[in-house]
Each structure stands twice: as structure tokens, then as C-alpha cells.
Design a protein around this motif. Structure first.
Motif, mmCIF file in Angstrom:
data_model
loop_
_atom_site.group_PDB
_atom_site.id
_atom_site.type_symbol
_atom_site.label_atom_id
_atom_site.label_comp_id
_atom_site.label_asym_id
_atom_site.label_seq_id
_atom_site.Cartn_x
_atom_site.Cartn_y
_atom_site.Cartn_z
ATOM 1 N N LYS A 1 0.734 -1.227 -0.085
ATOM 2 C CA LYS A 1 0.140 -0.068 -0.029
ATOM 3 C C LYS A 1 1.017 1.184 -0.092
ATOM 4 O O LYS A 1 0.681 2.219 -0.773
ATOM 5 C CB LYS A 1 -0.867 0.127 1.219
ATOM 6 C CG LYS A 1 -1.852 -1.099 1.392
ATOM 7 C CD LYS A 1 -2.563 -0.902 2.370
ATOM 8 C CE LYS A 1 -3.834 -1.830 2.655
ATOM 9 N NZ LYS A 1 -4.491 -1.845 4.062
ATOM 10 N N VAL A 2 1.954 1.187 0.861
ATOM 11 C CA VAL A 2 2.669 2.326 0.898
ATOM 12 C C VAL A 2 3.739 2.724 -0.416
ATOM 13 O O VAL A 2 3.545 3.655 -1.126
ATOM 14 C CB VAL A 2 3.909 2.090 1.878
ATOM 15 C CG1 VAL A 2 5.017 3.150 2.056
ATOM 16 C CG2 VAL A 2 3.244 2.146 3.429
ATOM 17 N N LEU B 1 4.869 -10.714 -5.716
ATOM 18 C CA LEU B 1 3.590 -10.684 -6.331
ATOM 19 C C LEU B 1 3.095 -9.241 -6.556
ATOM 20 O O LEU B 1 2.693 -8.554 -7.537
ATOM 21 C CB LEU B 1 2.440 -11.524 -5.656
ATOM 22 C CG LEU B 1 1.661 -12.067 -6.570
ATOM 23 C CD1 LEU B 1 2.200 -13.036 -7.590
ATOM 24 C CD2 LEU B 1 0.577 -12.965 -5.820
ATOM 25 N N HIS B 2 3.147 -8.599 -5.321
ATOM 26 C CA HIS B 2 2.709 -7.192 -4.972
ATOM 27 C C HIS B 2 3.409 -6.305 -5.887
ATOM 28 O O HIS B 2 3.116 -5.368 -6.602
ATOM 29 C CB HIS B 2 2.767 -6.607 -3.516
ATOM 30 C CG HIS B 2 1.744 -7.241 -2.827
ATOM 31 N ND1 HIS B 2 0.312 -7.220 -2.996
ATOM 32 C CD2 HIS B 2 1.768 -8.211 -1.699
ATOM 33 C CE1 HIS B 2 -0.447 -7.491 -1.867
ATOM 34 N NE2 HIS B 2 0.403 -8.130 -1.200
ATOM 35 N N ALA B 3 5.002 -6.550 -5.846
ATOM 36 C CA ALA B 3 5.918 -5.581 -6.697
ATOM 37 C C ALA B 3 5.625 -5.669 -8.172
ATOM 38 O O ALA B 3 5.535 -4.729 -8.764
ATOM 39 C CB ALA B 3 7.256 -5.952 -6.423
ATOM 40 N N GLY C 1 -8.487 -1.935 5.045
ATOM 41 C CA GLY C 1 -9.225 -2.697 3.936
ATOM 42 C C GLY C 1 -7.869 -3.422 3.315
ATOM 43 O O GLY C 1 -6.820 -3.381 3.675
ATOM 44 N N GLN C 2 -8.338 -4.346 2.197
ATOM 45 C CA GLN C 2 -7.141 -5.107 1.660
ATOM 46 C C GLN C 2 -6.839 -4.453 0.335
ATOM 47 O O GLN C 2 -5.728 -4.930 -0.312
ATOM 48 C CB GLN C 2 -7.799 -6.437 1.362
ATOM 49 C CG GLN C 2 -8.301 -7.090 2.847
ATOM 50 C CD GLN C 2 -8.012 -8.481 3.053
ATOM 51 O OE1 GLN C 2 -7.230 -9.236 2.318
ATOM 52 N NE2 GLN C 2 -8.844 -9.145 3.648
ATOM 53 N N ARG C 3 -7.429 -3.377 -0.046
ATOM 54 C CA ARG C 3 -7.022 -2.886 -1.317
ATOM 55 C C ARG C 3 -5.790 -1.822 -1.216
ATOM 56 O O ARG C 3 -5.718 -1.487 -0.105
ATOM 57 C CB ARG C 3 -8.137 -2.054 -1.986
ATOM 58 C CG ARG C 3 -9.144 -2.966 -2.638
ATOM 59 C CD ARG C 3 -10.594 -1.901 -2.812
ATOM 60 N NE ARG C 3 -10.710 -1.179 -1.712
ATOM 61 C CZ ARG C 3 -11.610 0.024 -1.771
ATOM 62 N NH1 ARG C 3 -12.421 0.104 -2.729
ATOM 63 N NH2 ARG C 3 -11.925 0.547 -0.591
ATOM 64 N N TYR C 4 -4.958 -1.540 -2.179
ATOM 65 C CA TYR C 4 -3.758 -0.788 -2.298
ATOM 66 C C TYR C 4 -4.287 0.687 -1.590
ATOM 67 O O TYR C 4 -3.622 1.244 -1.005
ATOM 68 C CB TYR C 4 -3.157 -0.900 -3.493
ATOM 69 C CG TYR C 4 -2.527 -2.108 -4.096
ATOM 70 C CD1 TYR C 4 -1.741 -3.041 -2.943
ATOM 71 C CD2 TYR C 4 -2.472 -2.432 -5.335
ATOM 72 C CE1 TYR C 4 -1.108 -3.886 -3.387
ATOM 73 C CE2 TYR C 4 -2.222 -3.549 -5.805
ATOM 74 C CZ TYR C 4 -1.350 -4.484 -4.745
ATOM 75 O OH TYR C 4 -0.792 -5.591 -5.015
ATOM 76 N N SER C 5 -5.561 1.136 -1.998
ATOM 77 C CA SER C 5 -5.718 2.484 -1.709
ATOM 78 C C SER C 5 -6.179 2.373 -0.132
ATOM 79 O O SER C 5 -6.780 3.521 0.395
ATOM 80 C CB SER C 5 -6.823 2.874 -2.589
ATOM 81 O OG SER C 5 -7.908 1.792 -2.778
#
Ligand SMILES: Nc1nc2c(ncn2[C@@H]2O[C@H](COP(=O)(O)OP(=O)(O)OP(=O)(O)O)[C@@H](O)[C@H]2O)c(=O)[nH]1
Ligand SMILES: [Mg+2]
Length: 305
Positions: free
Chosen positions: A128-129, A158-160, A284-288
């Protein structure tokens, strides 16, 4: 979110308003009303010390008020006083600068180490950051210095990949400090603004973890040490904060899963009891789903009808 604490505060408002609509609220009135409220807060996972702090602050705000001095209705005045008291407490957790500001003003690369026990949300929070910094035009590298748990590095990778951000990892069992240092060296070579380092999330009682984290900190000399805490863990989060602070020093806290604490007692306890600035909250679980900690927003959730 915060339903249970909200209901208790609504009950406090109602009971105090009943008294002040015909006479001044005395200390005995306050103690009588608060003794019922306090028990309910404790039943709703608010830590005892936090309940005592609330008692002091609210007593200061409420004792002596009588509505004839004010034009507004009794309950409006009572709500305003309760708000004032809660805000005073919640503002202790204010953080003067968010990470976007620190990265833009700080040295390049700006190195951030994320700490925290298993499952609190470190890896998700780093993603998220990274999303937030990238969105503001900064170059970021994500570093998996968690060489301990199978799957941990892949999760960050995976996130990267999803975020289109470079990623550094080491072999399983490799020295986390060496992997973290590789990340910093990569950043220096590639003109990267921020290095986000994920560390192993073992239980904080694991003695190897202290040595490992101290070494990471000694080797990369981070500009910021962020402790990630899970709002649902209540008192235990407070213990974790003390432990990590002793082990390596904690600069700021990110409090995750605020959205998941339906009652609000646990989250409120953590916010009021850790004694560290809260940089962001995870909702929450979304990036935003990462928000700057704003006491007023928490307050509105605590007092909305
Ligand atoms: N609802 C909610 N879930 C969250 C939040 N932050 C993280 N999570 C979830 O919490 C779980 C654990 O998150 P991770 O990021 O894997 O936690 P971690 O601290 O890296 O865990 P370890 O690597 O095992 O130490 C995942 O299912 C996340 O989606 C949040 O703000 N709200
Ligand atoms: Mg992780």
C-alpha cells in the motif's frame, strides 16, 4: 466499525444530558454514570488503563456543566464536550509528517524498515505504501528481508509485479541484513527515492529475532522504523510496541485492520495506549485502503449516530 463503543458513548451522552437539562452535573453524578459506562467499555475490549484515562478526561469536560449557560440543547452541548475530551486523547497519536512528505524532504534513498509480528499486515502495508509513493511520482524498491517464512518473499514479489515496482530478495535462510543492504545498494545505483524493507514476522518472544532485527538496523541504518500493529489485537499490540521499541526503537506506527474491528474497543485501546505517533491506518485489503491518521475522522466514527 466502532459500533459497540459508539453505543456506549451514546448512552453516556443520554444519561449526562438527562441530568444537565435540569441541573449542574456534579462529580457524584459523573461517577455514577461513568461506573456503568466503564464496565461496558471494558466488556467491549477497551483496556482498563484507557477506560481510566477516559474517565479523567471526560470528568474534566463534563462536571460542572449546566445547560442554562448555553443556547443549544443539552445533548448537543454534552456531545461537544465529549468530543473535546476524546479529541484531546486521540491527538496524542498525531504524526507530524506522512511518508510522502518524509521521502520528499529526506535523504535519497530514504530507507524504511517495517517491523511487526506474524500476520499483522506488514507485507500488505508495504504494498500500500509503495502504491501511494509511486502514485506521487517517487521511485520505490521493495525488499524482502523476510528470508524465514516459506512464501513470504513470493507474496511481496507478487505485489511488486502488480505495482510495477522493482523487487529485491535473497535465498531462503540468507542473512536478512545482507538482503536489506542489497536493496539499499540497488536504490543508490538506480536513483530510487525510497527503500521499503519487509522483515520476518515471527512472534516477538523469539530471541533470534532481536539479534536479526538489530543487525538489519545496524547494517542499513534506516531513516525510519515503522512498527505495524493489528488493531484487533488490543492489549497485545501495546505489549508488542513496548517490545519492538526496546529491541530496535520504533519511530512511528501503522495500525492495520481498523475496518475489521466492528466493536471499536480494541482499536481505540491501541490508538490511545501505544504512545507512539500513528502515521497511517489500514482500512481494508486494497492498495488504496491506507489512510493518514486523522483524529477527527476516528472521532466522527465514534460519535456518529
Ligand atoms: N481487513 C483488513 N485486512 C488487512 C489489512 N491489512 C492487512 N490485512 C490482511 O491481513 C492478512 C495478513 O497480512 P500480511 O500482509 O500477509 O501480514 P504480514 O505481517 O506480512 O504477515 P507475515 O509475513 O506472516 O508476518 C492478509 O490477509 C491481509 O490481506 C487491513 O487494513 N484490513
Ligand atoms: Mg509478510
Amino acid at each position: 466499525m466502532f459500533r459497540r463503543v459508539r453505543n456506549v458513548l451514546a448512552e453516556l451522552t443520554k444519561k449526562v444530558s438527562e441530568v444537565v437539562s435540569y441541573r449542574e452535573l456534579t462529580e457524584e453524578d459523573f461517577e455514577r454514570v461513568f461506573s456503568e459506562i466503564g464496565v461496558k467499555l471494558i466488556e467491549g475490549d477497551v483496556a482498563y488503563d484507557v477506560v481510566e484515562e477516559l474517565r479523567e478526561v471526560l470528568k474534566k469536560e463534563l462536571v460542572g456543566i449546566k445547560v442554562s449557560r448555553f443556547r443549544a440543547s443539552a445533548s448537543k452541548e454534552v456531545v461537544a464536550r465529549i468530543k473535546e475530551g476524546l479529541l484531546e486523547l486521540l491527538e496524542r497519536g498525531l504524526c507530524s509528517k506522512d511518508l510522502v512528505r518524509l521521502v520528499s524532504e529526506g535523504p535519497k534513498p530514504y530507507v524504511v524498515v517495517f517491523l511487526g509480528v506474524n500476520g499483522v499486515g506488514k507485507t500488505t502495508t508495504i504494498a500500500k505504501v509503495a502504491y501511494s509513493l509511486k502514485g506521487r511520482g517517487f521511485k520505490v524498491v521493495m525488499v524482502a528481508a523476510d528470508t524465514f517464512r516459506a512464501g513470504a518473499q513470493e507474496q511481496l514479489r507478487l505485489h511488486a509485479e502488480r505495482l510495477g515496482v522493482p523487487f529485491i530478495m535473497g535465498k531462503y535462510g540468507a542473512d536478512p541484513a545482507a538482503v536489506a543492504k542489497d536493496g539499499v545498494i540497488y536504490a543508490e545505483k538506480h536513483g530510487i527515492d525510497a527503500v521499503l524493507i519487509d522483515t520476518a514476522g515471527r512472534m516477538h518472544t523469539d530471541s533470534n529475532l532481536v539479534d536479526e532485527l538489530r543487525k538489519v538496523v545496524r547494517v542499513v541504518k534506516p531513516n525510519l522504523k515503522v512498527l505495524v500493529l493489528d488493531a484487533l489485537t488490543g492489549n497485545d499490540a501495546v505489549q508488542q510496541s513496548v517490545w519492538f521499541d526496546r529491541a530496535v526503537g520504533v519511530d512511528v506506527v501503522i495500525l492495520t485492520k481498523l475496518d475489521a474491528d466492528a466493536g471499536g474497543g480494541s482499536a481505540l485501546s491501541v490508538i490511545l495506549a501505544i504512545g507512539k505517533p500513528i502515521m497511517y491506518v489500514g482500512v481494508g485489503q486494497r492498495y488504496s485502503d491506507l489512510l493518514i491518521y486523522r483524529p477527527n475522522e476516528i472521532l466522527n466514527k465514534l460519535l456518529s449516530q
